[in-house]
Write an enzyme that holds these catalytic residues in place. Structure first.
Site, PDB file in Angstrom:
ATOM      1  N   SER A 613      41.611  43.689  47.235  1.00  0.00           N
ATOM      2  CA  SER A 613      40.760  44.574  46.452  1.00  0.00           C
ATOM      3  C   SER A 613      40.622  45.925  47.179  1.00  0.00           C
ATOM      4  O   SER A 613      41.623  46.592  47.418  1.00  0.00           O
ATOM      5  CB  SER A 613      39.402  43.910  46.200  1.00  0.00           C
ATOM      6  OG  SER A 613      38.679  44.600  45.217  1.00  0.00           O
ATOM      7  N   ASP A 690      44.087  40.544  35.679  1.00  0.00           N
ATOM      8  CA  ASP A 690      42.956  41.108  36.424  1.00  0.00           C
ATOM      9  C   ASP A 690      42.180  42.065  35.517  1.00  0.00           C
ATOM     10  O   ASP A 690      42.674  43.139  35.178  1.00  0.00           O
ATOM     11  CB  ASP A 690      43.479  41.831  37.666  1.00  0.00           C
ATOM     12  CG  ASP A 690      42.384  42.124  38.683  1.00  0.00           C
ATOM     13  OD1 ASP A 690      41.222  42.278  38.271  1.00  0.00           O
ATOM     14  OD2 ASP A 690      42.698  42.207  39.882  1.00  0.00           O
ATOM     15  N   HIS A 725      41.085  38.699  39.215  1.00  0.00           N
ATOM     16  CA  HIS A 725      40.996  39.334  40.533  1.00  0.00           C
ATOM     17  C   HIS A 725      40.977  38.318  41.673  1.00  0.00           C
ATOM     18  O   HIS A 725      41.331  38.641  42.805  1.00  0.00           O
ATOM     19  CB  HIS A 725      39.741  40.211  40.577  1.00  0.00           C
ATOM     20  CG  HIS A 725      39.771  41.263  41.637  1.00  0.00           C
ATOM     21  ND1 HIS A 725      40.815  42.152  41.792  1.00  0.00           N
ATOM     22  CD2 HIS A 725      38.874  41.582  42.611  1.00  0.00           C
ATOM     23  CE1 HIS A 725      40.563  42.961  42.804  1.00  0.00           C
ATOM     24  NE2 HIS A 725      39.400  42.636  43.320  1.00  0.00           N
TER      25      HIS A 725
END
Length: 765
Positions: A613, A690, A725
């Site tokens: 991330s 995602d 994610h």
């Protein structure tokens, strides 16, 4: 609601094994394996979370036993009674909420996940006497988004099809009827759930249950992003992917507008309340709180679009007049939405009413008392340390219980402060490095004190006026016994001094059977985002990082470095990165790697960096520097260009594209020289499903690199079909870590001037 499956009966009188102020290293010979750490997560401490309830006796709570039954237990006496037997619990129960007088249970069943916090479900009300179940909505079909008892238990507010309903004695009233794909009542849209409220609801009852405040979000004009699902949870892929049309405002695009509404439950009258703190198109409502013991005043914490100005607006419910009672200018950086406002009431002999909040207006996050009517606030705490959480407010004793970094930014100790005398009292030994938390009973007479590290966690029960534990709640004896069979990596903490004089917190994990005479490869594992913290003296999970320090074929040192911009070291430290994300963070990681390379036990030719991330973004910015400090980069689910990310997160730190075009250009990952020159290459991993950091980020970055001539020996790309994610769909998580292990092994064995395939040495015709 809190789940608990552990009985407290028969717990030890006190913790049997004293904890040390450092992480355990084990006393056995076994090494941690991939299956134990990644696949099974076999050695994990447990903790209980209880739902305290208000009864005639302080210290009662509800929990779900291992057989599924609901029970009430006194944490003081251990007396237990069954509320709902196991055979009366509804099938497929996911969660529950207890009526304030214990007469009913609200159950959520048929759970379907939506986003990070939100989900859909069916809801049933169960009478505890008859055990009969009634559906909250007779025609429900797993489509209710949220439901909540009033504080008095007279009604239930719930949200369905983005509309607010109120259930009272089997009669349901529809409060709003304009909910739909673009209008949300009582629940947040995607961006408010993810970036502002951090939860799945946007409604709040007054303390007396007479009124309901709720937010209404209008996404009209917000651009849509399409997320394709190629498998869509099917064994065989459908001919056409399912497409999620998600209203997702990116930088400088139209944001949802937000409106406060008040509902009087007795009359059913709903009233929109204008909040004119900022222009309607710029307004962000970060928090709603009742600043009253009944229903007199409700307040909203309002921000401008880029969240560097803040106003607290109090609304008089009777007259609907609003007034700004507090205001902040944070244009030196940004203002965090800490969701910490709480009503106190009059203090001392004064009739003036106050609420408490955490504010960094002094340069450090501290407790302040603010007058409900407006005026000068009163500082309850001060100093070059920060309050991180308000845990409990004890009005009879005039005390606030809180966690802070008073001893060190990597630690959390428990304190109380008197709003009468401002005296601060530690409830734990704050000279011993540790991370603590606590959960207080409904009347504040007892608390479960949770030791969270660095040694194996445990939980003790205390009375509020006692310095000795009544007994141990959770000992984690099984974990302690298991660790006797293992030899573990050695975790240490220290600080690196920057040339500027500032310091960076570092957590180092040394391999099993470490020898200072050997040279080891290193893996940096940053996150590094604004206000975040990775270097903590909490228990460090025996996860992938522990595995690569244990496997005899890998034996990696890991360094986790909290760069400038991260949290809990004061406003000046974190706000340096404002309007220039990626610059100072990358410089600090490079500096740390250069310092690591000087250590006699570090193999300076094999220093890798991996992040997920924001950490994946930071890894890219580090590689982009072309410093030569790192030999391998792994970017998992990275942002590559802040124009691709959501507006409310990005503009908080970067402002708008129009006002900071140069900053956005500099922050994007576009320079390719570092990718061409990094000796061990780069691996980029991303999930195609995602909904947070879109696959677009990886796709655009890879196109930039390929188009600029980065060769296959320097670039490897791995997508994960339909994974969000967290990358867990269809075994994606295990594959990801196996792939990462393989790359780290190859990097360790890589020779600086090894032979390459002949086709990589010349242009392919």
């Amino acid at each position: 609601m809190k789940w608990s499956i552990l009985l407290l009966v028969g717990c030890a009188a006190a913790i049997d094994v004293p904890r040390q102020p450092y992480a355990p290293t084990g006393s056995g010979k076994k090494r941690l394996t991939f299956n134990e750490t990644v696949v099974k997560r076999a050695i994990s401490p447990s903790a209980i979370s209880v739902e305290w309830i208000s009864t005639s006796e302080d210290g009662d709570y509800v929990y779900q036993d291992q057989d599924g039954s609901l029970k009430i237990q006194s944490i003081v006496t251990n007396h237990t009674q069954t509320l709902v037997p196991a055979d009366k619990v509804p099938e497929d129960a996911y969660s529950y909420w207890i009526h304030p007088n214990l007469s009913s249970v609200l159950w959520a069943t048929n759970y379907t996940k939506q986003y990070r916090h939100s989900y859909f479900a069916d809801y049933f009300i169960q009478d505890v006497q008859s055990m009969k179940l009634r559906p909250l909505a007779p025609d429900q079909s797993g489509d209710i988004q949220y439901a909540q008892w009033t504080p008095t238990g007279d009604a239930i507010a719930f949200v369905r099809d983005n509309n607010v309903f109120v259930w009272t004695n089997a009669s349901t009233s529809q409060i709003t009827n304009d909910g739909g794909p673009d209008l949300f009542n009582g629940v947040p849209d995607w961006i408010y759930e993810e970036e502002i409220l951090g939860d799945r609801f946007a409604l709040w009852f007054s303390p007396d249950g007479a009124y309901l405040a709720f937010l209404r979000f209008n996404e009209t004009g917000v651009p849509t992003f399409t997320v394709p699902y190629y498998m869509d949870n099917e064994e065989i892929a459908p001919p056409y992917p399912r497409e999620l049309e998600l209203r997702y405002p990116k930088v400088s695009q139209t944001n949802p507008t937000v409106e406060l509404n008040l509902l009087e439950l007795r009359t059913g009258e709903r009233t929109p309340v204008p909040i004119d703190a900022f222009d309607a198109k710029e307004l962000i409502i970060g928090e709603v709180a009742w600043l009253t013991g009944k229903h007199d005043v409700v307040a909203v914490k309002a921000f401008n679009r880029v969240q560097d100005r803040q106003k607290v607006v109090a609304v008089d419910v009777a007259s609907l007049r609003s007034k700004t009672i507090s205001e902040r200018d944070g244009t030196d950086g940004w203002l965090d939405n800490l969701l910490s406002m709480a009503y106190i009431g009059p203090i001392g002999e004064s009739k003036e009413e106050y609420y408490i909040d955490i504010s960094d207006q002094s340069g450090w996050a501290h407790l302040w008392l603010f007058p409900v009517a407006g005026g000068e606030p009163i500082a309850l705490t001060k100093g070059e340390w920060e309050v991180t959480n308000i845990l409990s407010i004890d009005k009879p004793r005039q005390l606030v219980y809180f966690l802070s970094t008073k001893h060190h930014s990597t630690e959390r100790h428990l304190y109380s402060v008197s709003w009468k005398t401002k005296e601060i009292t530690p409830l734990v030994d704050d000279t011993v490095p540790a991370v603590w938390s606590a959960s207080f009973s409904s009347q504040g007479g007892y608390y479960i004190l949770s030791y969270r590290g660095p040694d194996v966690p445990y939980q003790d029960l205390y009375a509020i006026n006692s310095t000795a534990p009544l007994r141990t709640i959770t000992s984690n004896a099984a974990v302690l016994n298991a660790l006797k069979e293992y030899t573990l990596p050695n975790i240490t903490y220290f600080e690196l001094a920057l040339p500027s004089g500032e310091t960076l917190n570092v957590m180092q994990r040394l391999p099993v059977k470490f020898s200072p005479k050997k040279k080891y490869p290193v893996l940096f594992t940053p996150y590094g985002g604004p206000g975040a913290q990775e270097v903590s003296k909490a228990w460090q999970a025996l996860d992938f990082k522990a595995y690569i320090a244990s496997d005899p074929e890998l034996e990696y040192i890991t360094w986790t470095v909290d760069n400038r911009g991260t949290g809990y070291k004061g406003r000046a430290f974190r706000c340096q990165v404002a309007s220039r994300l990626g610059e100072l963070e990358a410089a600090d990681q490079v500096f740390a790697a250069q310092q690591a390379a000087k250590l006699p036990y570090v193999d300076a030719q094999h220093i890798a960096i991996w992040g997920w991330s924001y950490g994946g973004y930071l890894t890219g910015k580090v590689i982009e520097t072309d410093s030569g400090a790192f030999s391998l980069g792994v970017q998992t689910a990275p942002v590559s260009d802040w124009r691709f990310y959501d507006s409310m997160y990005t503009e908080r730190y970067m402002k708008t594209l129009e006002s900071n075009a140069a900053g956005y250009n500099a922050s994007a990952i576009r320079k390719v020289a570092g990718y061409k020159n990094v000796r061990g290459g780069v691996l980029i991993q991303h999930g195609t499903g995602d909904d947070n950091v879109h696959f677009q980020n990886a796709a655009a970055l890879v196109d930039t690199l390929v188009g600029a001539g980065v060769t296959p020996e320097k670039l490897q790309v791995q997508w994960f079909t339909d994974s969000d994610h967290g990358i867990r769909y269809h075994g994606g998580n295990v594959f990801l870590y196996r792939q990462l292990s393989k790359r780290l092994y190859e990097e360790k064995k890589r020779k600086e001037k090894g032979e390459a395939h002949q086709w990589s040495k010349k242009s392919v015709l």
